[in-house]
Every structure is written in structure tokens, then in C-alpha cells.
Design a protein around this motif. Structure first.
Motif, PDB file in Angstrom:
ATOM      1  N   LEU A   1     -53.520 -26.423  41.288  1.00 11.65           N
ATOM      2  CA  LEU A   1     -53.408 -26.117  39.951  1.00 11.65           C
ATOM      3  C   LEU A   1     -54.029 -23.932  40.485  1.00 11.65           C
ATOM      4  CD1 LEU A   1     -55.162 -28.814  38.079  1.00 11.65           C
ATOM      5  CD2 LEU A   1     -53.195 -28.243  37.662  1.00 11.65           C
ATOM      6  N   THR A   2     -55.234 -24.050  41.293  1.00 10.40           N
ATOM      7  CA  THR A   2     -55.581 -23.205  41.595  1.00 10.40           C
ATOM      8  C   THR A   2     -54.221 -21.374  41.580  1.00 10.40           C
ATOM      9  OG1 THR A   2     -57.571 -23.683  42.438  1.00 10.40           O
ATOM     10  CG2 THR A   2     -57.151 -21.313  42.810  1.00 10.40           C
ATOM     11  N   ARG A   3     -53.156 -22.171  42.384  1.00 10.88           N
ATOM     12  CA  ARG A   3     -52.072 -21.178  43.081  1.00 10.88           C
ATOM     13  C   ARG A   3     -50.972 -20.662  41.867  1.00 10.88           C
ATOM     14  NH1 ARG A   3     -52.858 -17.725  47.124  1.00 10.88           N
ATOM     15  NH2 ARG A   3     -50.983 -18.157  47.561  1.00 10.88           N
ATOM     16  N   LEU A   4     -50.067 -22.040  41.071  1.00 11.04           N
ATOM     17  CA  LEU A   4     -49.666 -22.076  39.704  1.00 11.04           C
ATOM     18  C   LEU A   4     -50.308 -21.028  39.437  1.00 11.04           C
ATOM     19  CD1 LEU A   4     -48.926 -26.254  39.186  1.00 11.04           C
ATOM     20  CD2 LEU A   4     -47.910 -24.744  40.149  1.00 11.04           C
ATOM     21  N   LYS A   5     -48.885 -20.271  38.604  1.00 17.49           N
ATOM     22  CA  LYS A   5     -48.818 -19.157  37.877  1.00 17.49           C
ATOM     23  C   LYS A   5     -48.686 -19.085  36.805  1.00 17.49           C
ATOM     24  CE  LYS A   5     -48.680 -15.575  40.503  1.00 17.49           C
ATOM     25  NZ  LYS A   5     -49.940 -15.603  42.053  1.00 17.49           N
TER      26      LYS A   5
ATOM     27  N   THR B   1     -56.045 -26.705  31.096  1.00 21.94           N
ATOM     28  CA  THR B   1     -55.350 -26.884  31.377  1.00 21.94           C
ATOM     29  C   THR B   1     -54.254 -25.957  30.462  1.00 21.94           C
ATOM     30  OG1 THR B   1     -55.246 -29.427  33.075  1.00 21.94           O
ATOM     31  CG2 THR B   1     -53.277 -28.470  31.899  1.00 21.94           C
ATOM     32  N   SER B   2     -54.312 -26.280  29.301  1.00 16.59           N
ATOM     33  CA  SER B   2     -53.870 -25.426  28.341  1.00 16.59           C
ATOM     34  C   SER B   2     -54.115 -23.812  28.444  1.00 16.59           C
ATOM     35  CB  SER B   2     -54.685 -26.182  26.759  1.00 16.59           C
ATOM     36  OG  SER B   2     -54.143 -25.531  26.027  1.00 16.59           O
ATOM     37  N   SER B   3     -55.568 -23.804  28.596  1.00 15.31           N
ATOM     38  CA  SER B   3     -55.021 -21.988  29.027  1.00 15.31           C
ATOM     39  C   SER B   3     -54.136 -21.245  30.109  1.00 15.31           C
ATOM     40  CB  SER B   3     -56.990 -21.884  29.020  1.00 15.31           C
ATOM     41  OG  SER B   3     -56.746 -20.132  29.446  1.00 15.31           O
ATOM     42  N   LYS B   4     -54.690 -22.514  31.526  1.00 14.17           N
ATOM     43  CA  LYS B   4     -54.028 -21.893  32.543  1.00 14.17           C
ATOM     44  C   LYS B   4     -52.639 -21.972  32.298  1.00 14.17           C
ATOM     45  CE  LYS B   4     -53.096 -21.179  37.348  1.00 14.17           C
ATOM     46  NZ  LYS B   4     -53.330 -20.546  38.323  1.00 14.17           N
ATOM     47  N   PHE B   5     -51.632 -22.684  31.449  1.00 14.10           N
ATOM     48  CA  PHE B   5     -50.299 -22.752  31.484  1.00 14.10           C
ATOM     49  C   PHE B   5     -49.688 -22.347  29.989  1.00 14.10           C
ATOM     50  CE2 PHE B   5     -51.686 -25.599  34.494  1.00 14.10           C
ATOM     51  CZ  PHE B   5     -50.921 -24.858  35.621  1.00 14.10           C
ATOM     52  N   ASN B   6     -50.578 -22.189  28.973  1.00 16.64           N
ATOM     53  CA  ASN B   6     -49.890 -22.017  27.757  1.00 16.64           C
ATOM     54  C   ASN B   6     -49.647 -22.617  27.517  1.00 16.64           C
ATOM     55  OD1 ASN B   6     -51.385 -18.710  27.462  1.00 16.64           O
ATOM     56  ND2 ASN B   6     -49.526 -18.456  29.213  1.00 16.64           N
TER      57      ASN B   6
ATOM     58  N   ILE C   1     -49.530 -34.753  27.975  1.00 16.17           N
ATOM     59  CA  ILE C   1     -48.982 -35.300  29.130  1.00 16.17           C
ATOM     60  C   ILE C   1     -50.395 -35.676  29.849  1.00 16.17           C
ATOM     61  CG2 ILE C   1     -49.596 -33.291  31.301  1.00 16.17           C
ATOM     62  CD1 ILE C   1     -47.202 -31.975  29.203  1.00 16.17           C
ATOM     63  N   LEU C   2     -51.537 -35.281  29.881  1.00 20.35           N
ATOM     64  CA  LEU C   2     -52.825 -35.410  30.086  1.00 20.35           C
ATOM     65  C   LEU C   2     -53.041 -36.858  30.026  1.00 20.35           C
ATOM     66  CD1 LEU C   2     -55.714 -32.665  30.380  1.00 20.35           C
ATOM     67  CD2 LEU C   2     -53.967 -33.740  32.110  1.00 20.35           C
ATOM     68  N   SER C   3     -52.627 -37.285  28.165  1.00 16.69           N
ATOM     69  CA  SER C   3     -53.398 -38.655  28.858  1.00 16.69           C
ATOM     70  C   SER C   3     -52.497 -39.760  29.367  1.00 16.69           C
ATOM     71  CB  SER C   3     -53.099 -39.252  26.582  1.00 16.69           C
ATOM     72  OG  SER C   3     -53.401 -38.055  26.007  1.00 16.69           O
ATOM     73  N   ILE C   4     -50.992 -39.153  29.073  1.00 19.53           N
ATOM     74  CA  ILE C   4     -49.945 -40.137  29.994  1.00 19.53           C
ATOM     75  C   ILE C   4     -50.263 -40.387  31.156  1.00 19.53           C
ATOM     76  CG2 ILE C   4     -47.379 -40.202  30.790  1.00 19.53           C
ATOM     77  CD1 ILE C   4     -47.090 -39.171  28.114  1.00 19.53           C
ATOM     78  N   ILE C   5     -50.035 -39.038  31.998  1.00 20.24           N
ATOM     79  CA  ILE C   5     -50.694 -39.405  33.539  1.00 20.24           C
ATOM     80  C   ILE C   5     -52.275 -40.083  33.329  1.00 20.24           C
ATOM     81  CG2 ILE C   5     -52.359 -37.860  35.268  1.00 20.24           C
ATOM     82  CD1 ILE C   5     -50.840 -35.479  34.244  1.00 20.24           C
ATOM     83  N   GLY C   6     -53.550 -39.427  32.559  1.00 25.42           N
ATOM     84  CA  GLY C   6     -54.619 -40.511  32.798  1.00 25.42           C
ATOM     85  C   GLY C   6     -54.608 -42.268  32.571  1.00 25.42           C
ATOM     86  N   CYS C   7     -53.439 -42.234  31.305  1.00 25.85           N
ATOM     87  CA  CYS C   7     -53.164 -43.838  31.634  1.00 25.85           C
ATOM     88  C   CYS C   7     -52.808 -44.709  32.784  1.00 25.85           C
ATOM     89  CB  CYS C   7     -52.653 -43.985  29.914  1.00 25.85           C
ATOM     90  SG  CYS C   7     -52.635 -45.646  29.297  1.00 25.85           S
ATOM     91  N   SER C   8     -51.899 -43.656  32.756  1.00 22.54           N
ATOM     92  CA  SER C   8     -50.747 -44.220  34.190  1.00 22.54           C
ATOM     93  C   SER C   8     -52.262 -44.642  35.577  1.00 22.54           C
ATOM     94  CB  SER C   8     -49.707 -43.609  34.162  1.00 22.54           C
ATOM     95  OG  SER C   8     -48.998 -42.970  33.549  1.00 22.54           O
ATOM     96  N   PHE C   9     -52.811 -44.159  35.554  1.00 23.76           N
ATOM     97  CA  PHE C   9     -53.540 -44.211  36.949  1.00 23.76           C
ATOM     98  C   PHE C   9     -54.704 -45.538  36.465  1.00 23.76           C
ATOM     99  CE2 PHE C   9     -52.353 -39.709  38.484  1.00 23.76           C
ATOM    100  CZ  PHE C   9     -52.465 -40.366  39.814  1.00 23.76           C
TER     101      PHE C   9
END
Length: 486
Positions: free
Chosen positions: A476-480, A344-349, A358-366
Motif C-alpha cells: 500500500l505504501t509503494r503503490l502509486k 484507501t479512498s484518499s490514496k487511490f482517489n 470493496i473493503l466490505s467485501i474483503i472484510g466480510c470474506s475474512f
């Protein structure tokens, strides 16, 4: 982004890889698998699985990661643009593992805190159901198990704190502290366990060979499954960690060190687990077959029952055991978290710090959704499905991609350059022909077992997971990629 994405030494990598491999399954699953699949005779399929699958596939992962020096999603995209979608599917399945794995760690955290007072009381089964893990009664889904929820948030904060730092200050430092500490604690527990009266009852029950079981295909499948999940094979962890290796690393040597450490740990721990169960059998008069269980039942119900009757030494062993599980779990969770973090870090710079947050907040919520009154039931459903359906299938697909769409012959000189273990025709044959067949056969068998006994609610959960993974992989694949940060 100016971030340090290289291990400061091979030692950091080895500790991180051992940390990723040595997890909850080594402590509470292996001894049960060994006992229920032929005892001492199980070591034959177990070591065959290591030789045929564990070592060869990890060598591929180390070689690919080290060669490309890219996150998993970018590596598959470079092999073929269409494969990026497959990469995100695997990364998301492994992220789901983090989400429920953290819930199991929160159960352990509750037990660690209560192990000083034995607040679980005499009825350890009722304590687990009512306070920590819940039950399969769907009517209980409407409320949270507060101790579990609080400990879950604490565990996510720990995971975020370690992951958001640079490699050397985060994962490397944590692994160098936690893995030696884990090994020391388990040595203390096991050495004490084998002095207990009745320990030989347990060890004899564990190791008594049943040679006729070697003719049963299920025993061999169990051995291969144990190696896959014990070594965290094909889950993009080894590949991601290897991409951070410095030049001139001894790749094949590192594989042997990690595999040997993992196997020695789980075999050694099995002796301790069954020594304690043997003590309980002698003390209570219960048959070993009644005491032996796997997973959460063993650690959170049977073991607290045993600590209750141990007297003062139980007050020492209980916190040590739950601390060991915590250390093993944290280092594994860091490994599971890394593929989605780096991809994710690499894909979205994005910076590592921002991505981890961001991922910790998402993961913790689920994860919080899995701390309701049906916590352990939900975790069990998700664990079975993600491993038997998602990860097994995607390991098979990866094996085919690396063997047939990427020229693995290119890896041979890189792998043989510095390591003492050399690879060649035999290794190439295993990767190209033997492993894809074995892995696909295991997947088909696993799917058959999974859906033969599935209940309606479980099927709904499974379908939600498939739908979510397919949709988010596509997105995630389609996002630029966005412009790089300064």
C-alpha cells in the motif's frame, strides 16, 4: 470526488466519537476489570490513567486530525515520507479489529433473534459452543456455524450501508439514533437491575476496595489498558473523525465530553451487570466468584442462564440487553472501519461508496473464515495479539512521532483557541516524556505475557497476522495513487 467530508455540526462528531468509544468492552469487560483489580480501590489508577493518558493523548489526536484535515496515512506521510508505512500498519491492524469484531456482533445477533424464544435452552454453555461460538477443538475448523455465518453477512451489509454514504447521511445519522437509544436501553436495564433482590450482594462484591492491591503494578497496567481500549485511543479513529470537524470547533471541550460519557457509561453499566449477578447468586446459592467472568462467557453463557430463571421479565430484559450490545457494537465498528476507508479512498482517489463496497467485501470474506467451529477460539487469539502486540506498539510509535518528529507546540494555539480546557507545558511534558515510557513499558509487559503462554497454533496465527500486515503495508505504501475520478 465531490463528497461531503465534514460533520454538519460538532454534535454529530461527539455522537460519532462516543459511538466509537462506547463498545462491547464497556458492557462486558469493564465490570470484570474493576472487580478483579481491587474493586473500589481500582478507581484511583483508573482516573489517574484518564488524566495522564486518556485526555492528553486524545487531545493530540483531535489536534493533529483537525490541523491536517487529511486521512491518517497522508498525515504521517506529510510528517515524514517514511512514516507512511507505519500508518498503513496501524490502519491494517485496526481493519483486522473490524474483521473479528463483526464476528462477535454476529454472535450477538444470533442471541438477539433467539432471545424472544429462549432457544438457547437450559444448557447455555452447550448452546454457545454448538451453535454460535464453537470451541478450541481444531477438528471443528472444517465446518461453518451457519447461524453465525448468516448473521455475520447481515452485519456486514449494515456496516456497508451506513459507511458508504456521506458522513451526514451515514455515520452521523446512525450515531445520533443509536447512541441515545443505547443510553436509554442501558438506563432501563440498570434501573431495573438495582431493584432485584440480591442486587446489593453484587454491588458490594464489585465495589469492596482492596487497598493493598494498589501496590501491585499489574493493577495500574490494567487501568491504563482499560483506558486505551475503552477510548479506542491511538487507533486513528479519533484522528480521522477530527479531520472532518468544521472550523472553530472546541477541540479540548469535545475530548472532555467524550471521555466523561464513556466513563460514566461503563461505570453505570457495571452496577447493572453486578446487580444481576448478585440476583443470580442469591437465587442459585452460587458464590459470586463462580459467576463473575468477562467477555463472551458473561454475556452469552451466564446472562442467558440468569434470564432463564427470571420469569416474564427475563423475556423483556434479554432482547434489550442484546439490542444494546448490537447498537454499541455497530457504532464502534463504524469507527474502526473509518481509518482504512478514508486512507484507501484518499490514496487511490476512489469514491467513498466504491471504497466502502470493496473493503466490505474483503472484510466480510475474512470474517466468514472466523465463523467455523473454532470461531470463539480464533477470535480470542486474534484479539489478544492485535491489541497487545500491534496496536499497543503502534500507539507508542505514534506518540513518539507526534511528540518528537512533529512540533506539537504548533498545536497549542489551535487547541487553546476555542476550548475552555487549555493545554501547555504539563500537557507537552506528558506527551513527550511520560506517555512514550508508559506505553512502551506496557507493550513490553504485554508481549512477555503473550508469548510466555502461547501454544503452537496460536503462534502460527500470530505470525500469519504479522506477515500479512507487513507485506500489505509495504504494498500500500509503494503503490502509486491513481488519477482522480470525476
Amino acid at each position: 470526488m465531490g463528497e461531503n467530508l465534514e460533520w454538519d455540526s460538532s454534535l454529530s462528531f461527539i455522537f460519532a466519537m462516543i459511538g466509537a468509544a462506547v463498545g462491547l468492552g464497556n458492557i462486558w469487560r469493564f465490570s470484570y476489570v474493576l472487580y478483579s483489580n481491587g474493586g473500589g480501590s481500582f478507581f484511583i489508577p483508573y482516573f489517574c490513567a484518564i488524566a495522564i493518558m486518556g485526555i492528553p493523548f486524545l487531545i493530540v489526536e483531535y489536534g493533529i486530525g483537525f490541523s491536517f484535515k487529511e486521512p491518517f496515512s497522508k498525515i504521517l506521510k506529510k510528517i515524514n515520507k517514511k512514516f507512511e508505512y507505519i500508518a498503513w500498519m496501524l490502519v491494517l491492524f485496526v481493519f483486522i479489529v473490524v474483521i473479528y469484531y463483526m464476528v462477535i456482533l454476529s454472535w450477538d445477533m444470533v442471541y438477539l433473534l433467539t432471545s424472544f424464544t429462549f432457544a438457547w435452552g437450559a444448557d447455555t454453555s452447550a448452546y454457545f459452543t454448538n451453535t454460535v461460538g464453537g470451541s478450541s477443538n481444531l477438528a471443528s475448523a472444517g465446518f461453518l456455524l451457519i447461524p453465525t455465518t448468516i448473521c455475520l453477512v447481515m452485519m456486514w451489509v449494515v456496516l456497508w450501508y451506513i459507511s458508504h454514504k456521506d458522513l451526514d447521511k451515514g455515520i452521523a445519522k446512525a450515531s445520533k439514533i443509536l447512541i441515545p437509544s443505547l443510553f436509554v436501553i442501558m438506563i432501563i436495564i440498570v434501573l431495573y437491575a438495582i431493584t432485584l433482590p440480591g442486587h446489593m450482594i453484587g454491588i458490594d462484591t464489585l465495589l469492596r476496595p482492596k487497598w493493598n492491591m494498589l501496590l501491585d503494578i499489574n493493577i495500574w497496567l490494567a487501568a491504563f489498558a482499560q483506558i486505551i481500549f475503552s477510548l479506542s485511543m491511538g487507533q486513528a479513529i479519533a484522528l480521522t473523525y477530527a479531520s472532518y470537524l468544521p472550523k472553530a470547533s472546541k477541540l479540548t471541550d469535545n475530548v472532555l465530553i467524550v471521555v466523561a460519557s464513556n466513563s460514566l457509561f461503563e461505570i453505570f453499566t457495571a452496577f447493572g451487570v453486578f446487580s444481576i449477578l448478585g440476583y443470580m447468586s442469591l437465587h442459585s446459592g452460587m458464590a459470586m466468584s463462580k459467576l463473575v467472568t468477562e467477555g463472551t462467557g458473561l454475556v452469552f453463557i451466564v446472562f442467558p442462564m440468569i434470564f432463564n430463571i427470571m420469569g416474564p421479565i427475563g423475556r423483556v430484559l434479554a432482547p434489550l440487553l442484546f439490542l444494546a450490545i448490537l447498537f454499541a457494537g455497530i457504532t464502534s465498528a463504524l469507527g474502526f472501519f473509518e481509518p482504512i476507508l478514508s486512507s484507501t479512498s484518499s490514496k487511490f482517489n476512489l469514491s467513498r461508496k466504491k471504497t466502502a463496497t470493496i473493503l466490505s467485501i474483503i472484510g466480510c470474506s475474512f470474517s466468514v473464515l472466523l465463523t467455523t467451529g473454532i470461531s470463539s477460539y480464533l477470535v480470542g487469539i486474534i484479539d489478544s495479539f492485535v491489541n497487545q502486540f500491534g496496536i499497543l506498539l503502534l500507539i507508542s510509535v505514534q506518540c513518539i512521532i507526534f511528540a518528537w518528529f512533529y512540533n506539537i507546540d504548533d498545536l497549542i494555539p489551535i487547541l487553546n483557541e476555542n476550548g475552555h480546557l487549555k493545554v501547555g507545558k504539563t500537557w507537552r511534558f506528558i506527551i513527550k516524556y511520560l506517555l512514550p515510557i508508559v506505553l512502551l513499558a506496557m507493550w513490553i509487559y504485554g508481549i512477555y505475557n503473550l508469548f510466555m503462554s502461547v501454544a503452537t497454533f496460536e503462534l502460527i496465527v500470530d505470525l500469519i497476522i504479522i506477515g500479512a500486515v507487513l507485506v500489505f503495508s509495504y504494498i500500500l505504501t509503494r503503490l502509486k495513487p491513481r488519477e482522480a475520478e470525476d
